[in-house]
Design an enzyme around this catalytic site. Structure first.
Site, mmCIF file in Angstrom:
data_model
loop_
_atom_site.group_PDB
_atom_site.id
_atom_site.type_symbol
_atom_site.label_atom_id
_atom_site.label_comp_id
_atom_site.label_asym_id
_atom_site.label_seq_id
_atom_site.Cartn_x
_atom_site.Cartn_y
_atom_site.Cartn_z
ATOM 1 N N LYS A 1 0.771 -1.101 0.088
ATOM 2 C CA LYS A 1 0.110 -0.107 -0.026
ATOM 3 C C LYS A 1 0.862 1.214 -0.049
ATOM 4 O O LYS A 1 0.590 2.255 -0.463
ATOM 5 C CB LYS A 1 -1.070 -0.135 1.258
ATOM 6 C CG LYS A 1 -2.538 -0.867 0.808
ATOM 7 C CD LYS A 1 -2.235 -2.114 0.818
ATOM 8 C CE LYS A 1 -2.694 -2.750 -0.573
ATOM 9 N NZ LYS A 1 -2.449 -4.225 -0.545
ATOM 10 N N ALA B 1 -5.822 -10.214 6.017
ATOM 11 C CA ALA B 1 -5.158 -9.850 7.560
ATOM 12 C C ALA B 1 -6.229 -9.543 8.446
ATOM 13 O O ALA B 1 -6.224 -10.076 9.440
ATOM 14 C CB ALA B 1 -4.206 -8.605 7.361
ATOM 15 N N HIS C 1 -23.376 15.737 3.070
ATOM 16 C CA HIS C 1 -22.938 16.390 1.864
ATOM 17 C C HIS C 1 -22.036 17.541 1.628
ATOM 18 O O HIS C 1 -21.896 18.214 2.731
ATOM 19 C CB HIS C 1 -24.415 17.107 1.171
ATOM 20 C CG HIS C 1 -24.304 17.663 0.145
ATOM 21 N ND1 HIS C 1 -24.042 16.828 -1.316
ATOM 22 C CD2 HIS C 1 -24.134 18.827 -0.468
ATOM 23 C CE1 HIS C 1 -24.068 17.761 -2.280
ATOM 24 N NE2 HIS C 1 -24.081 19.206 -1.764
HETATM 25 P P1 FAD Z 1 1.428 -14.165 8.355
HETATM 26 O O1 FAD Z 1 1.149 -12.632 8.317
HETATM 27 O O2 FAD Z 1 1.865 -14.711 7.185
HETATM 28 O O3 FAD Z 1 2.167 -14.301 9.572
HETATM 29 C C1 FAD Z 1 2.742 -15.665 9.879
HETATM 30 C C2 FAD Z 1 4.154 -15.521 10.852
HETATM 31 O O4 FAD Z 1 4.390 -16.770 11.235
HETATM 32 C C3 FAD Z 1 5.135 -15.076 10.159
HETATM 33 O O5 FAD Z 1 6.038 -13.885 10.583
HETATM 34 C C4 FAD Z 1 6.308 -16.309 9.857
HETATM 35 O O6 FAD Z 1 7.495 -15.908 10.209
HETATM 36 C C5 FAD Z 1 5.755 -16.907 11.145
HETATM 37 N N1 FAD Z 1 6.120 -18.333 11.133
HETATM 38 C C6 FAD Z 1 5.861 -19.267 10.207
HETATM 39 N N2 FAD Z 1 6.013 -20.234 10.618
HETATM 40 C C7 FAD Z 1 6.571 -20.477 11.895
HETATM 41 C C8 FAD Z 1 7.269 -21.255 12.826
HETATM 42 N N3 FAD Z 1 7.198 -22.680 12.512
HETATM 43 N N4 FAD Z 1 7.934 -20.709 13.830
HETATM 44 C C9 FAD Z 1 7.795 -19.553 14.143
HETATM 45 N N5 FAD Z 1 7.049 -18.600 13.394
HETATM 46 C C10 FAD Z 1 6.693 -18.980 12.115
HETATM 47 N N6 FAD Z 1 -4.349 -8.783 3.207
HETATM 48 C C11 FAD Z 1 -5.060 -7.628 3.463
HETATM 49 O O7 FAD Z 1 -6.028 -7.873 4.193
HETATM 50 N N7 FAD Z 1 -5.134 -6.461 3.007
HETATM 51 C C12 FAD Z 1 -4.206 -6.290 2.071
HETATM 52 O O8 FAD Z 1 -4.127 -5.344 1.578
HETATM 53 C C13 FAD Z 1 -3.193 -7.312 1.838
HETATM 54 N N8 FAD Z 1 -2.032 -6.974 1.058
HETATM 55 C C14 FAD Z 1 -1.183 -7.923 0.626
HETATM 56 C C15 FAD Z 1 -0.184 -7.863 -0.135
HETATM 57 C C16 FAD Z 1 0.538 -8.688 -0.502
HETATM 58 C C17 FAD Z 1 1.975 -8.330 -1.429
HETATM 59 C C18 FAD Z 1 0.699 -9.982 0.072
HETATM 60 C C19 FAD Z 1 1.530 -11.120 -0.125
HETATM 61 C C20 FAD Z 1 -0.383 -10.372 0.856
HETATM 62 C C21 FAD Z 1 -1.478 -9.264 1.319
HETATM 63 N N9 FAD Z 1 -2.496 -9.523 2.067
HETATM 64 C C22 FAD Z 1 -3.330 -8.613 2.399
HETATM 65 C C23 FAD Z 1 -2.628 -10.846 2.725
HETATM 66 C C24 FAD Z 1 -2.061 -10.728 4.354
HETATM 67 O O9 FAD Z 1 -0.845 -10.454 4.316
HETATM 68 C C25 FAD Z 1 -2.251 -12.299 4.954
HETATM 69 O O10 FAD Z 1 -3.707 -12.473 4.809
HETATM 70 C C26 FAD Z 1 -2.016 -11.979 6.561
HETATM 71 O O11 FAD Z 1 -0.665 -11.552 6.552
HETATM 72 C C27 FAD Z 1 -2.234 -13.379 6.814
HETATM 73 O O12 FAD Z 1 -1.853 -13.182 8.317
HETATM 74 P P2 FAD Z 1 -1.452 -14.551 9.385
HETATM 75 O O13 FAD Z 1 -1.175 -14.013 10.795
HETATM 76 O O14 FAD Z 1 -2.310 -15.695 9.000
HETATM 77 O O15 FAD Z 1 0.036 -14.861 8.640
HETATM 78 P P1 NAI Z 2 -4.897 -14.684 -6.015
HETATM 79 O O1 NAI Z 2 -5.674 -15.829 -5.914
HETATM 80 O O2 NAI Z 2 -5.737 -13.593 -5.886
HETATM 81 O O3 NAI Z 2 -4.660 -14.722 -7.922
HETATM 82 C C1 NAI Z 2 -3.884 -15.798 -8.189
HETATM 83 C C2 NAI Z 2 -4.328 -15.853 -9.886
HETATM 84 O O4 NAI Z 2 -3.190 -16.572 -10.610
HETATM 85 C C3 NAI Z 2 -5.671 -16.335 -10.122
HETATM 86 O O5 NAI Z 2 -6.047 -15.396 -11.133
HETATM 87 C C4 NAI Z 2 -5.318 -17.616 -10.847
HETATM 88 O O6 NAI Z 2 -5.914 -18.135 -11.748
HETATM 89 C C5 NAI Z 2 -3.812 -17.286 -11.311
HETATM 90 N N1 NAI Z 2 -3.101 -18.817 -11.556
HETATM 91 C C6 NAI Z 2 -2.937 -19.735 -10.416
HETATM 92 N N2 NAI Z 2 -2.113 -20.731 -11.009
HETATM 93 C C7 NAI Z 2 -1.685 -20.105 -12.132
HETATM 94 C C8 NAI Z 2 -0.795 -20.771 -13.243
HETATM 95 N N3 NAI Z 2 -0.106 -21.834 -13.064
HETATM 96 N N4 NAI Z 2 -0.584 -20.132 -14.300
HETATM 97 C C9 NAI Z 2 -1.140 -18.883 -14.587
HETATM 98 N N5 NAI Z 2 -1.988 -18.196 -13.650
HETATM 99 C C10 NAI Z 2 -2.257 -18.924 -12.722
HETATM 100 O O7 NAI Z 2 -3.446 -14.892 -5.501
HETATM 101 P P2 NAI Z 2 -2.269 -13.584 -5.192
HETATM 102 O O8 NAI Z 2 -2.728 -12.659 -6.312
HETATM 103 O O9 NAI Z 2 -1.064 -14.421 -5.488
HETATM 104 O O10 NAI Z 2 -2.788 -13.119 -3.671
HETATM 105 C C11 NAI Z 2 -2.484 -14.229 -2.923
HETATM 106 C C12 NAI Z 2 -3.678 -13.628 -1.853
HETATM 107 O O11 NAI Z 2 -3.005 -12.617 -0.961
HETATM 108 C C13 NAI Z 2 -4.984 -13.243 -2.413
HETATM 109 O O12 NAI Z 2 -5.867 -14.329 -2.844
HETATM 110 C C14 NAI Z 2 -5.475 -12.261 -1.079
HETATM 111 O O13 NAI Z 2 -5.960 -13.273 -0.488
HETATM 112 C C15 NAI Z 2 -3.990 -11.994 -0.458
HETATM 113 N N6 NAI Z 2 -3.872 -10.482 -0.961
HETATM 114 C C16 NAI Z 2 -4.767 -9.476 -0.598
HETATM 115 C C17 NAI Z 2 -4.743 -8.050 -0.902
HETATM 116 C C18 NAI Z 2 -5.740 -7.519 -0.501
HETATM 117 O O14 NAI Z 2 -6.559 -7.685 0.410
HETATM 118 N N7 NAI Z 2 -5.857 -6.176 -1.106
HETATM 119 C C19 NAI Z 2 -3.579 -7.822 -1.812
HETATM 120 C C20 NAI Z 2 -2.582 -8.891 -1.987
HETATM 121 C C21 NAI Z 2 -2.910 -10.042 -1.642
#
Ligand code: FAD
Ligand code: NAI
Length: 474
Positions: free
Chosen positions: A57, A329, A453
């Site tokens: 973000k 998250a 508004h």
């Molecule tokens: P995580 O955040 O993955 O945390 C897991 C933690 O566990 C990590 O710190 C890891 O190091 C630790 N861990 C794992 N195994 C072990 C172990 N054996 N021992 C000790 N520690 C361990 N979600 C949103 O809602 N809004 C968004 O805008 C958004 N944007 C995203 C953008 C990107 C690029 C990505 C990749 C994800 C995004 N997400 C977003 C998804 C969001 O990040 C995840 O859904 C969220 O972080 C999940 O939370 P969690 O606590 O389940 O796991």
């Molecule tokens: P995603 O599930 O949103 O999208 C993955 C895409 O890859 C799908 O369109 C799927 O059809 C395609 N795909 C899968 N396998 C493929 C293949 N072999 N070849 C070509 N295309 C293929 O997953 P993404 O974008 O990786 O994000 C993972 C998750 O992280 C999201 O589902 C979301 O839960 C979380 N996230 C949330 C955000 C938010 O809340 N704004 C921002 C970024 C991630």
């Protein structure tokens, strides 16, 4: 051996929130986390704070400013002679935000007396966890005892065998947050949330971005009309979307890199500088010892839990990305609060029907509840009301007239079943719909509620009026 009422494994938004809530409820709590950040320090916050929600973000906002200054200020009568990009500063700003927030979680742990144990956790059984060091400054191997264990180990990018990640030419979302220069040509594999958000970042900063979409539809999770509008706007912005396209290989020779992919016409080649693989995320159970300890895991690797987040091992619970469902998250955090309250003898719960989704493209896309196509599939009769931002005074004042609000309500009872927004700050607007649905509101409830508004939220009001075909301004 240290003993705790609760040990949380994972310090992401699921785990750290669960740990804080446990401590608030008087439970002696530790949180074990293995994360080592870019600065080579242990850090809390998990994927979300370190390499997910927050850094993406930060770059989305910065890149949106860059794009706006270049292309969207003229209409306001503001002419900027020269606009240059200082990518290093943009990335540094992102890193500082991340560090500030992850440090903030550490401060919250101190305030709430949560013990932060730095290392990799492995379950020995349902009361003992072995922790191995992940950082030389914290070399202690130890075993801790817990009455309750919460697994919140999150997820990691799903690899593609044809395109192994090297974080140089072929990157995952983590690599795409740290390019040192703007790639001239970026190919994105996967037209999902990460592909569109990070594709937008680099496209705004100057990359030619091509997105390979596996099927024929972009944004399959969105309401159909929102998906159509989003696709139109993203293409207008310059994203090159290629449908029915699957990657085959990446070849790099003499500084010339090519992505080979297959579509309905056969094999195609695309000149590229970088490839971002964004094809979903997989649960993180590697090294956790969950299966060996007797925890059931499904065939995709997700930990199986019941409706109270109980695993198959007594007193061991799991939440967040590692149990599947929406990988968000705020969904993980809600589960964290609920499980802490259950462990403390309360009756915490999560209403999955009102978990909102936001995609931070511009305009933003946000929704809660059912899509029109899902209601039709389920045979539920519904009424629909939409209102376009082009008829909203504030949106016109902002020069942000793309998109609309759409409300779906039960045909008989008028109860709101789904709300879909594509437009400016949809991420903020959706909160009203979430609260309304949480209180089982009807569209008439929103229609009878005064909205200030001029605000964007008046579009929500008008969409509610439109459900009863009595919109006032369109
Ligand atoms: P995580 O955040 O993955 O945390 C897991 C933690 O566990 C990590 O710190 C890891 O190091 C630790 N861990 C794992 N195994 C072990 C172990 N054996 N021992 C000790 N520690 C361990 N979600 C949103 O809602 N809004 C968004 O805008 C958004 N944007 C995203 C953008 C990107 C690029 C990505 C990749 C994800 C995004 N997400 C977003 C998804 C969001 O990040 C995840 O859904 C969220 O972080 C999940 O939370 P969690 O606590 O389940 O796991
Ligand atoms: P995603 O599930 O949103 O999208 C993955 C895409 O890859 C799908 O369109 C799927 O059809 C395609 N795909 C899968 N396998 C493929 C293949 N072999 N070849 C070509 N295309 C293929 O997953 P993404 O974008 O990786 O994000 C993972 C998750 O992280 C999201 O589902 C979301 O839960 C979380 N996230 C949330 C955000 C938010 O809340 N704004 C921002 C970024 C991630």
């Amino acid at each position: 051996m240290q003993e705790f009422d609760v040990v949380v494994i994972g310090g992401g938004p699921g785990g750290y929130v669960a740990a804080i809530r446990c401590a608030q409820l008087g439970l002696r709590t530790a949180c074990v986390d293995a994360w080592i950040n870019k600065q080579d320090e242990p850090a809390l916050g998990g994927t979300c704070l370190n390499t997910g929600c927050i850094p993406s973000k930060a770059l989305l906002d910065s890149s949106e400013h860059f794009h706006r200054v270049q292309h969207r200020l003229g209409v306001h009568g503001i002419n900027v002679k020269e606009c240059t990009l200082d990518l290093a500063t943009m990335i540094k700003r992102k890193d500082e935000i991340v560090r500030g927030l992850t440090g903030g979680v550490a401060a919250l742990f101190l305030k709430n007396k949560v013990t932060w144990i730095k290392g990799q956790a492995r379950l020995l059984n349902n009361t003992q966890i072995e922790i191995s060091p992940t950082h030389p400054k914290h070399p202690k191997q130890q075993t801790v005892q817990a009455k309750h264990i919460i697994i919140a180990t999150g997820s990691a990018p799903t690899p593609l065998s044809s395109l192994p990640i090297d974080q140089k030419n072929i990157v995952d979302s983590t690599g795409a947050l740290d390019f040192t220069e703007v790639p001239k040509r970026l190919a994105v594999i996967g037209g999902g949330v990460i592909g569109l958000e990070l594709g937008s970042v680099w496209q705004r900063l100057g990359s030619e971005v091509t997105v390979l979409v596996r099927g024929t539809n972009l944004l399959g999770k969105c309401d159909e009309t929102v998906a159509t509008e989003a696709q139109r706007l993203l293409v207008q912005q310059g994203l090159d979307l290629r449908f029915n396209a699957s990657p085959v290989a990446f070849n790099s020779k003499n500084k010339l890199s090519q992505l080979v992919y297959r579509d309905t016409q056969g094999e195609q080649t695309l000149k590229v500088d970088k490839v971002l693989v964004a094809t979903g995320r997989s649960p993180n159970t590697h090294g956790l010892g969950a299966r060996a300890a007797g925890i059931q895991i499904d065939d995709k690797g997700f930990i199986i839990v019941d409706h109270q987040w109980r695993t198959s091992l007594p007193n061991v619970y799991a939440i967040g990305d590692v149990i599947g469902g929406a990988m968000l998250a705020h969904k993980a955090s809600e589960e964290g609060v609920a499980i802490a309250e259950r462990i403390a003898g309360q009756s915490g719960h999560v209403n999955y029907a009102t978990i909102p989704w936001v995609i931070y493209t511009w305009p933003e896309i946000a929704w809660v509840g059912e899509t029109a196509q899902a209601l039709r599939d389920k045979g539920i009769e519904y009424k629909s009301g939409s209102f376009p931002f082009k008829a909203n005074g504030r949106a016109r004042a902002m020069d942000e007239t793309n998109g609309f609000v759409k409300i779906l309500a039960d045909a008989q009872t008028d109860r709101i079943l789904g709300v879909h927004v594509i437009g400016p700050y949809a991420s903020e607007m959706i909160a009203e719909a979430v609260v309304a649905m949480e209180f089982s509101a009807s569209s008439e409830d929103i229609a009878r509620t005064a909205h200030a508004h001029p605000t964007l939220s008046e579009a929500m009001h008008e969409a509610a009026l439109a459900v009863d075909k009595r919109t006032l301004h369109f």
